[in-house]
Design a protein around this motif. Sequence first.
Motif, short mmCIF file in Angstrom:
data_model
loop_
_atom_site.label_atom_id
_atom_site.label_comp_id
_atom_site.label_asym_id
_atom_site.label_seq_id
_atom_site.Cartn_x
_atom_site.Cartn_y
_atom_site.Cartn_z
N LEU A 273 0.83 -1.21 0.00
CA LEU A 273 0.00 0.00 0.00
C LEU A 273 0.87 1.25 0.00
O LEU A 273 0.54 2.25 -0.67
N ALA A 274 1.96 1.22 0.75
CA ALA A 274 2.86 2.37 0.80
C ALA A 274 3.46 2.67 -0.56
O ALA A 274 3.51 3.82 -1.01
N ALA A 275 3.91 1.62 -1.25
CA ALA A 275 4.50 1.81 -2.59
C ALA A 275 3.45 2.33 -3.56
O ALA A 275 3.72 3.23 -4.38
N THR A 276 2.24 1.80 -3.48
CA THR A 276 1.18 2.19 -4.40
C THR A 276 0.70 3.61 -4.13
O THR A 276 0.40 4.37 -5.07
N GLU A 277 0.61 4.00 -2.86
CA GLU A 277 0.18 5.35 -2.54
C GLU A 277 1.14 6.39 -3.10
O GLU A 277 0.73 7.47 -3.54
N ALA A 278 2.43 6.08 -3.10
CA ALA A 278 3.42 7.05 -3.58
C ALA A 278 3.61 7.01 -5.09
O ALA A 278 3.86 8.05 -5.71
N PHE A 279 3.44 5.82 -5.71
CA PHE A 279 3.78 5.68 -7.13
C PHE A 279 2.59 5.30 -8.01
O PHE A 279 2.72 5.28 -9.23
N GLY A 280 1.44 5.00 -7.43
CA GLY A 280 0.28 4.65 -8.23
C GLY A 280 0.54 3.45 -9.11
O GLY A 280 1.10 2.43 -8.66
N ASP A 281 0.17 3.55 -10.39
CA ASP A 281 0.35 2.42 -11.29
C ASP A 281 1.81 2.25 -11.73
O ASP A 281 2.12 1.35 -12.51
N ARG A 282 2.69 3.10 -11.22
CA ARG A 282 4.13 2.91 -11.47
C ARG A 282 4.78 2.03 -10.41
O ARG A 282 5.98 1.77 -10.45
#
Length: 330
Positions: free
Chosen positions: A135-144
């Motif tokens: 979730l942390a990675a997705t919150e900061a980078f979205g679909d990247r």
Amino acid sequence: MKLLILGGTEFVGRAVAEAALARAWQVTVFHRGNHAPPPGVTALHGDRATAAGLAALEHGTWDAVVDTWSKAPSAVRDAARLLAGRTERYAYVSTRSVHTYPAPYGLDEDGPLVAGSADDTTSDDYATAKRGGELAATEAFGDRALLIRAGLILGPYENVGRLPWWLGRIARGGPVLAPGPREAALQYIDARDLAEWTLDALEAGLGGAYNMVSEPGHATMAELLESCARVTGSDAELRWTAPEDILAAGVEPWIELPAWLPPGELQDTLYGADVSRALATGLRCRPVAETVADTWDWLRSLGGTAPRRTDLPALGLPPEKEAALLGETP
């Protein structure tokens, strides 16, 4: 490409670093300084578990980040936020354990997930900690954000102790408890195959979640243990023992017999992932004999004893317990 690895000195992180160097990428590793990084990288030091631990990452730009963190998700949150404006993609090495248990055989990446929080400062539960990291990675980078959901990982540099234990035990020779059935299907990933797929995926701009293991049945328990006997040149006698007899003796699967699981929902959960998404995007898995042989060569280069993470329980079947099951004198 310019690659930043958060870690990069042990097992999976080191495999990624070496694979990237072999491609002539510019590799920076950020680590605490407890282990030597591969020659040819740029090393930055810091302890991301401390308040000022990310200071060395406050400047610089990269094409991609690979993060292997397994503890408090807040550390992933802080690193991802800090790097979001200065790197294109963020690959987080997660786990299939983020799926709610039990996971049915054949579950793909879209199955139900455990709860998690990017703001969690604890890592008491492995599954929720890894989900919080996702979730942390997705919150900061979205679909990247690329979420690499690994299963059992084997290969050189293993610091957990599963394949090293089997190699060491079989190298000692004599009667060896071999947990049946012989044809039990394994599902795992060589760390180097994970690394190569990850770098390809970052180059291709992939995002989202991918199960990162071989196809179910890529190898069997017999193929794994017979490969260990072959590469060690041991006179070991593999004595195949029925799962019910092993369980009746109080042997703990996975811990006392590394990589082995009796038939049932735990085996389906850990060795039954649908990996069609990864295969369709280029995942290739080397034969088990190659993984075993290369791990044995690495162990011998260290004098036979592999480094082991001290935050994990010791693995392996005690000699007296094995002897009792086999009717032998310890």
